[in-house]
Design a protein around this motif. Structure first.
Motif, mmCIF file in Angstrom:
data_model
loop_
_atom_site.group_PDB
_atom_site.id
_atom_site.type_symbol
_atom_site.label_atom_id
_atom_site.label_comp_id
_atom_site.label_asym_id
_atom_site.label_seq_id
_atom_site.Cartn_x
_atom_site.Cartn_y
_atom_site.Cartn_z
ATOM 1 N N ARG A 687 0.988 -1.264 -0.020
ATOM 2 C CA ARG A 687 0.453 -0.224 0.049
ATOM 3 C C ARG A 687 0.844 1.062 -0.054
ATOM 4 O O ARG A 687 0.261 2.194 -0.283
ATOM 5 N N ARG A 688 1.922 1.460 0.738
ATOM 6 C CA ARG A 688 2.834 2.531 0.506
ATOM 7 C C ARG A 688 4.127 2.236 -0.077
ATOM 8 O O ARG A 688 4.776 2.909 -0.506
ATOM 9 N N THR A 689 3.782 1.679 -1.347
ATOM 10 C CA THR A 689 4.311 1.228 -3.024
ATOM 11 C C THR A 689 3.739 2.373 -3.987
ATOM 12 O O THR A 689 2.514 1.893 -4.088
ATOM 13 N N ILE A 690 4.319 2.784 -5.026
ATOM 14 C CA ILE A 690 4.233 2.735 -5.874
ATOM 15 C C ILE A 690 4.920 2.390 -6.837
ATOM 16 O O ILE A 690 6.445 3.118 -7.287
ATOM 17 N N GLY A 691 4.407 0.787 -7.565
ATOM 18 C CA GLY A 691 4.681 -0.217 -8.137
ATOM 19 C C GLY A 691 4.471 0.614 -9.623
ATOM 20 O O GLY A 691 5.201 -0.432 -10.263
ATOM 21 N N GLY A 692 4.055 1.852 -9.990
ATOM 22 C CA GLY A 692 3.678 1.035 -11.249
ATOM 23 C C GLY A 692 2.735 2.273 -11.840
ATOM 24 O O GLY A 692 1.128 1.213 -12.251
ATOM 25 N N ALA A 693 1.857 3.097 -12.094
ATOM 26 C CA ALA A 693 -0.220 4.286 -11.349
ATOM 27 C C ALA A 693 0.611 5.181 -12.681
ATOM 28 O O ALA A 693 2.042 6.088 -12.948
ATOM 29 N N ILE A 694 -0.611 5.371 -13.374
ATOM 30 C CA ILE A 694 -0.002 6.403 -14.452
ATOM 31 C C ILE A 694 -0.753 7.324 -13.754
ATOM 32 O O ILE A 694 -2.537 7.959 -12.913
ATOM 33 N N VAL A 695 0.446 8.782 -13.545
ATOM 34 C CA VAL A 695 -0.123 10.636 -12.952
ATOM 35 C C VAL A 695 -0.157 11.670 -13.842
ATOM 36 O O VAL A 695 0.460 11.124 -14.988
ATOM 37 N N ALA A 696 -0.652 12.597 -14.254
ATOM 38 C CA ALA A 696 -0.933 13.608 -14.861
ATOM 39 C C ALA A 696 0.217 14.981 -14.327
ATOM 40 O O ALA A 696 0.012 14.732 -12.932
ATOM 41 N N TRP A 697 0.962 15.573 -15.033
ATOM 42 C CA TRP A 697 2.250 16.119 -14.824
ATOM 43 C C TRP A 697 0.980 17.821 -15.351
ATOM 44 O O TRP A 697 0.637 17.797 -16.598
ATOM 45 N N GLU A 698 1.188 18.189 -14.741
ATOM 46 C CA GLU A 698 0.890 19.754 -15.052
ATOM 47 C C GLU A 698 2.230 20.541 -15.850
ATOM 48 O O GLU A 698 2.795 21.249 -14.894
ATOM 49 N N LEU A 699 2.109 21.069 -17.477
ATOM 50 C CA LEU A 699 3.752 21.683 -17.780
ATOM 51 C C LEU A 699 3.524 23.389 -17.932
ATOM 52 O O LEU A 699 2.138 23.748 -17.993
ATOM 53 N N ASP A 700 4.595 23.759 -17.528
ATOM 54 C CA ASP A 700 4.320 24.697 -17.945
ATOM 55 C C ASP A 700 5.257 24.611 -19.444
ATOM 56 O O ASP A 700 5.970 25.393 -19.910
ATOM 57 N N VAL A 701 3.890 24.812 -20.458
ATOM 58 C CA VAL A 701 4.410 24.719 -21.993
ATOM 59 C C VAL A 701 5.115 26.304 -22.125
ATOM 60 O O VAL A 701 5.357 26.122 -24.034
#
Length: 799
Positions: A687-701
């Motif tokens: 539960r305390r491991t991020i083993g491979g999840a997809i997240v969103a980055w917000e970028l300064d384009v």
């Protein structure tokens, strides 16, 4: 059959006494094909180093005489039709080159099937086709075989500290570009995988045995694995059949007195592995894990373990797989037929007619998806005109993938996104959606639109000469185009700001990062024609230097791009996988030859000859103070240092840039401490491991690191870390609600919210780029490739 050469006669010693090279094994399989009318060989592709990957097709002479007819029937399976013919079992060995017991067991089993006179084998071969791939990673196999044989004497040494058991960097596990090929079944980034998947789709096997090795202090494992960790798209009957076959494996190992376990540790979730890819393709995949020897003799908690013993166990479960499949033929064939019939039915019952898939100004990423769809046999078409669906715009040339097709289940898995799971423990990643990996937009079409089976082509520009030519930076192929132009000595600039220019066909919109090639330089016409022919991109002609809006063509905001000469720090304690991913991208996609520099001699390297240094994930324990000082001098004198994950952590510990790393300990403060039982410790750790999840980055384009990208970028996250900058430009942050797909504990979702993910900082005349995540994850994260290209070509010009 005494006329068939035995393995001992072929190799000059008993199998298992020394590790076989792949050329020896290939030569022996060719001998079997010559001497036995039960054996023919099929090519399953060629490795990066040019070694042919083969599959032995073993069946009765009567079946061999009608193989074309059998294959034609196998092609009908995906249509959900009742298909008569033999049961197909594929035994696939040693996809990790240093898990060599499988290669040797497969060689022995092939001989037995070719030469045996037993009535049982005769019945098997009359009613079955058995495919044997002795090695799915011939390059890695030879790297390993040469290593262990080179440290083996006439008297074996079983000490775990013996050099034989400590492979050099990189290990034999990986292929030429240091990839774990057992994670590459879905995305097929390597030729070994493309050949392997083509073999699978041609034969549509009922059962696949996937033979591996695990830690030397283990016993033996066979699936079904942990029931609660099976992907929800896998039918329950698949697991029932896996369990039924498990009884045959248990019986075979019991007869040898070999301990084993079955419903622990391993899972059936990520469809990109050899034991799970069959599960979403109507077959039954079975993972086998033998305790490794990683050489010839090994002292273990179970006592001395020999390589011959490991081969014996893999051979035993090879027999049990075939024997069990033979006796379960009716159930396996019925299951496969029902799987595809249900797949068709689910596709037809799903709301809408199919998926629309588009990329903002980037047909390169769409074509990469087409290659995957074609490799898996998934039907698709191209839109002949623009279309709006679910408030999203799709240009002509976007893809349409119909739901009404036999491989609907595989298509569904490729686009699957979920954040709720029965079990939160994963052996591999918990998310792998292709639209997020490739940064594509997707919508459901209500009905099938007008389609063509060919990608629309752009009309060639009519201007023979122009003041300048422009290319968008948003296309995946643009960095490779840029590199090819630089290699030809063509000067190229890019726009720092958006502008509107006069074009031959009207107004040209230039987004930041767009490439501008002066038409007044020698060889430019030939170079641009090469761009059209090789990359399929059509440069647009600029006819006037004065802009309609934004900077004029001669503005200083159009920056020159210089040639790059990158180096990558490699060696012990640096992730071989991530070095390979970066090397593969630079070499295979961009056409750049990076210099791989081992930390053992890096202090002697004249770093001033290079433009970039990459530090990928790793622990960098061997990085000396003198080397870190040289790296910092390299940056201050104008070099660009790019580091992510463990590399970023190492750089953050220097005084080079004002950035701190918040890791598992700091991010984990959101977790409320509570008493747990001893038996719950593994679940709590998961539960305390991020083993491979997809997240969103917000970028300064507006920053060159983000040129060519949109304001939001999906990224694979498999490390608990964020960047806390006290200076420099924070170009990327995690979204306030960061999770897009996969498992991530709510506490991490909270602690990642709005934290830094990408920072660019100036240091002297150079720049440092730090990333919290790997932008090239397994080389199928095409959406993140642009970050690497931008650090190479654009960031230096603005620092």
């Amino acid at each position: 059959m005494p006329s068939i050469q035995t393995p001992r006669a072929a190799f000059g010693r008993p199998v298992g006494e020394r590790h076989l090279r792949y050329d020896q094994v290939l030569g022996y399989f060719q001998t079997l094909a010559r001497e036995s009318d039960r054996v023919t060989l099929e090519s399953a592709g060629v490795s990066h180093q040019g070694r042919e990957q083969i599959a032995a097709v073993i069946t009765s002479p009567r079946n061999h005489a009608k193989l074309d007819e059998i294959l034609a029937r196998r092609a009908l399976v995906v249509e959900g039709k009742a298909v008569a013919g033999p049961t197909v079992v594929w035994l696939a060995y040693s996809i990790h080159g240093d898990e060599a017991s499988g290669l040797h067991a497969g060689t022995l089993f092939a001989y037995y099937l070719a030469a045996s006179r037993s009535e049982e084998v005769a019945r098997w071969l009359e009613e079955m086709v058995i495919l044997i791939t002795p090695s799915q990673n011939p390059d890695g196999n030879d790297r390993f075989a040469n290593w262990v044989n080179g440290f083996t004497g006439t008297r074996l040494n079983g000490s775990s500290w013996h050099r034989e058991h400590f492979q050099a960097w990189p290990s034999g596990r990986v292929n030429h570009f240091l990839a774990d090929l057992n994670r590459d079944w879905l995305y097929m980034r390597h030729p070994e995988s493309r050949g392997r998947v083509a073999l699978y789709q041609r034969w549509q096997p009922h059962v696949v045995g996937d033979f591996h090795e695990m830690g030397h202090n283990s016993s033996y494992f066979f699936q079904p694995g942990v029931p609660s960790r099976t992907h929800p798209l896998t039918p329950s009957q698949n697991q029932s059949l896996t369990s039924a076959l498990g009884h045959y494996h248990a019986e075979a190992l019991d007869a040898l007195g070999q301990p084993y376990f079955s419903r622990e540790s391993f899972d059936d979730f990520y469809y990109g592995k050899g034991s799970t890819y069959p599960d979403i393709n109507g077959g039954v995949g079975i993972l086998f894990e033998q305790a490794t020897v990683r050489g010839h003799l090994r002292e273990t908690e179970f006592g001395p373990r020999t390589f011959a013993e490991a081969i014996r166990n893999q051979l035993a479960t090879s027999f049990s797989t075939v024997r069990g499949s033979f006796e379960q033929q009716k159930a396996l064939q019925q299951y496969q037929r029902q799987f595809f019939a249900r797949s068709l039915e689910r596709g037809r019952d799903r709301g809408g007619s199919g998926l629309l898939v588009g990329a903002e100004g980037d047909s390169g990423r769409l074509q990469a998806l087409v290659e995957i769809l074609e490799g898996h046999g998934i039907h698709y078409g191209y839109l002949t005109r623009p279309l709006t669906a679910q408030k999203r715009q799709f240009a002509a040339g976007s893809l349409y993938i119909p739901f009404d097709q036999g491989r609907y289940a595989l298509m569904e898995a490729l686009f699957d996104k979920r954040t709720q799971f029965e079990d939160n423990t994963f052996y591999d990643v918990s998310a792998f959606a292709v639209d997020l990996a490739f940064d594509l937009k997707v919508a459901t079409a209500k009905r099938q639109p007008p389609l063509t089976d060919r990608q629309p082509t752009l009309a060639p520009a009519s201007a023979e000469r122009a003041l300048a030519w422009v290319l968008p930076w948003s296309d995946r192929r643009s960095p490779a185009v840029l590199q090819s132009l630089l290699d030809r000595g063509i000067q190229v600039r890019f726009g720092e700001l958006a502008s509107r220019l006069h074009g031959e066909e009207g107004e040209l919109q230039l987004a930041p990062g767009s490439l501008v090639i002066s038409g007044r330089q020698p060889g430019v016409e030939q170079a641009l024609q090469a761009v059209r022919d090789r990359f399929g991109l059509e440069p647009k002609a600029v006819t006037r230097g004065q802009a309609l809006s934004g900077p004029d063509l001669g503005s200083r905001t159009f920056r020159s791009v210089n040639r790059v000469k990158p180096m990558i720090l490699v060696g012990r304690n640096v992730s071989q996988y991530e070095v390979g991913q970066l090397w593969h991208y630079l070499d295979q996609q961009l056409g750049v030859a990076p210099t791989l520099i081992d930390g053992e001699y890096a202090e002697r390297v004249p770093m001033e000859e290079f433009t970039h240094l990459f530090l990928v994930d790793g622990r960098y324990r061997s990085l000396t103070p003198a080397l870190s000082s040289r790296i910092q001098d390299f940056v201050r004198q104008g070099g660009v240092l790019v580091a992510w994950q463990g590399g970023a952590r190492e750089v953050a510990e220097w005084d080079l840039v004002p950035v701190e790393i918040q890791g598992r300990e700091e991010l984990g403060r959101e977790f409320e401490e509570h008493p747990i039982q001893f038996a719950e410790r593994h679940q709590e750790d998961a539960r305390r491991t991020i083993g491979g999840a997809i997240v969103a980055w917000e970028l300064d384009v507006s920053h060159p690191l983000a040129f060519g990208l949109g304001p939001t970028l999906p990224m694979m996250k498999n490390r608990e870390m964020v960047l806390e900058a006290r200076g420099g430009m924070v170009v990327g942050r995690y979204a306030r609600q960061p999770l897009l797909s996969g498992f991530m504990a709510p506490e991490y979702r909270q602690s990642l919210s709005s934290q830094g993910s990408a920072v660019v900082a100036r240091s002297g005349q150079g720049a440092v780029v730090l990333l919290a995540d790997n932008p090239l994850f397994r080389n199928f994260w095409l959406g993140g490739e642009r970050l690497v290209a931008n650090t190479l070509y654009l960031v230096p010009s603005l620092h």
